[in-house]
Design a protein around this motif. Structure first.
Motif, short mmCIF file in Angstrom:
data_model
loop_
_atom_site.label_atom_id
_atom_site.label_comp_id
_atom_site.label_asym_id
_atom_site.label_seq_id
_atom_site.Cartn_x
_atom_site.Cartn_y
_atom_site.Cartn_z
N GLY A 62 0.82 -1.21 0.00
CA GLY A 62 0.00 0.00 0.00
C GLY A 62 0.85 1.25 0.00
O GLY A 62 0.67 2.15 -0.84
N GLU A 63 1.79 1.32 0.92
CA GLU A 63 2.67 2.49 1.01
C GLU A 63 3.50 2.64 -0.27
O GLU A 63 3.68 3.75 -0.78
CB GLU A 63 3.60 2.35 2.22
N LEU A 66 1.28 4.03 -2.97
CA LEU A 66 0.98 5.44 -2.72
C LEU A 66 2.18 6.33 -3.01
O LEU A 66 2.01 7.52 -3.35
CB LEU A 66 0.51 5.64 -1.28
N ASN A 83 -11.87 -2.50 -1.64
CA ASN A 83 -11.74 -1.49 -0.58
C ASN A 83 -12.06 -2.07 0.80
O ASN A 83 -11.53 -1.61 1.80
CB ASN A 83 -12.65 -0.30 -0.87
N SER A 87 -7.67 -3.08 0.75
CA SER A 87 -7.12 -1.76 1.12
C SER A 87 -6.67 -1.68 2.58
O SER A 87 -5.52 -1.29 2.85
CB SER A 87 -8.12 -0.65 0.82
N PRO A 88 -7.51 -2.06 3.56
CA PRO A 88 -7.07 -1.91 4.95
C PRO A 88 -5.93 -2.86 5.34
O PRO A 88 -5.17 -2.56 6.25
CB PRO A 88 -8.33 -2.22 5.77
N GLY A 91 -2.76 -1.01 3.74
CA GLY A 91 -2.56 0.40 4.04
C GLY A 91 -2.95 1.35 2.93
O GLY A 91 -2.36 2.43 2.80
N LEU A 92 -3.94 1.00 2.14
CA LEU A 92 -4.44 1.91 1.11
C LEU A 92 -5.73 2.56 1.59
O LEU A 92 -6.52 1.94 2.30
CB LEU A 92 -4.73 1.16 -0.19
N PRO A 93 -5.98 3.80 1.14
CA PRO A 93 -7.28 4.39 1.39
C PRO A 93 -8.30 3.75 0.45
O PRO A 93 -7.94 2.94 -0.41
CB PRO A 93 -7.07 5.87 1.03
N GLU A 94 -9.54 4.13 0.57
CA GLU A 94 -10.55 3.67 -0.39
C GLU A 94 -10.19 4.24 -1.76
O GLU A 94 -9.89 5.43 -1.89
CB GLU A 94 -11.93 4.14 0.04
N LEU A 95 -10.21 3.38 -2.77
CA LEU A 95 -9.84 3.77 -4.13
C LEU A 95 -11.05 3.70 -5.04
O LEU A 95 -11.97 2.91 -4.80
CB LEU A 95 -8.76 2.83 -4.68
#
Length: 187
Positions: A62-63, A66, A83, A87-88, A91-95
Motif C-alpha cells: 500500500g505504502e 501510494l 476497498n 485496502s485496509p 494500508g491503502l485508502p478507499e480507491l
C-alpha cells in the motif's frame, strides 16, 4: 498535467496465488477471505458454505503504491470489495473502482473482458494496467482505441508485484514528462 492512472488487479498482482505459502518467504501475509467474486465461483454451494480463500498480501505494498506518481484505481473482479478486504490490509485508502460491463472470459476479438472497460475508464489519460492475464490482443486493442500513453504491465502470478516492478512503474511515469514520452502499449 494530471497524474497518470494506475489500474490495479488483485489476484496475480497483489495476491501471488500461484506461489502459495512460498509467498511468506518474500514478506507476504496469508489472509483467509470470502469476497463475492470467490463465492460466485462456487454456484453449487450456499454462500455461507463456501470456504474462505487464502489470499497473500504484502503489508508494504500500500505504502509503495501510494509513493508512486499515479492515481490508483482498482481494476479487479473484487470490484468494491477491494476497498473492504484488501485496502485496509495493505494500508491503502478507499480507491475508485472500475465496474465491469461483462464478467469473465475473452471477447470474440481475443481481448480480456476488462480491456474495453479499462480504456473507457481511462478516457484518453495516460495509464498503466497491472494484471496477470494480458495478451497481444489486449495490447492491439489499446493501441487502436486509446489516444494517450499506455503500458499494459504483466505480473507473474507466482511472484506478484515486486521491487523491480515498482522501479519500472516509477521510471515509466517519469518518462511521461520527457519530450519523447512513451506512447502505445508496451511490454
Amino acid at each position: 498535467m494530471s497524474r497518470p492512472l494506475l489500474f490495479i488487479d488483485i489476484d496475480g498482482v497483489l495476491n501471488p496465488f500461484e506461489s502459495g505459502p512460498a509467498s511468506e518467504d518474500h514478506g507476504f501475509v496469508r489472509h483467509y477471505l470470502r469476497p463475492t467474486c470467490w463465492i460466485d465461483q462456487h454456484p453449487h454451494l450456499r454462500p455461507r458454505d463456501v470456504p474462505h480463500v487464502a489470499v497473500w498480501l504484502h503489508p508494504d505494498h500500500g505504502e509503495e503504491l501510494l509513493d508512486l506518481p499515479y492515481e490508483l484505481i482498482w481494476a479487479t473482479t473484487w470490484e468494491d470489495e477491494a476497498n473492504t478486504y484488501v485496502s485496509p490490509r495493505i494500508g491503502l485508502p478507499e480507491l475508485p473502482v472500475v465496474t465491469w460491463s461483462t464478467r469473465g472470459g475473452y471477447g470474440p476479438d481475443g481481448t480480456y473482458f476488462k480491456t474495453a472497460d479499462v480504456i473507457r475508464h481511462a478516457a484518453g489519460r495516460p495509464f498503466v494496467w497491472l494484471d496477470d492475464q494480458l495478451s497481444a490482443a489486449d495490447r492491439a486493442y489499446v493501441q487502436q482505441h486509446h489516444t494517450g500513453a499506455a503500458l499494459l504491465y504483466d505480473i507473474d502470478p507466482a511472484v506478484g508485484l515486486d521491487l523491480d516492478d515498482f522501479e519500472a512503474l516509477a521510471q515509466w511515469a517519469d518518462a511521461l514528462t520527457e519530450p519523447t514520452a512513451p506512447t502505445g502499449a508496451v511490454r
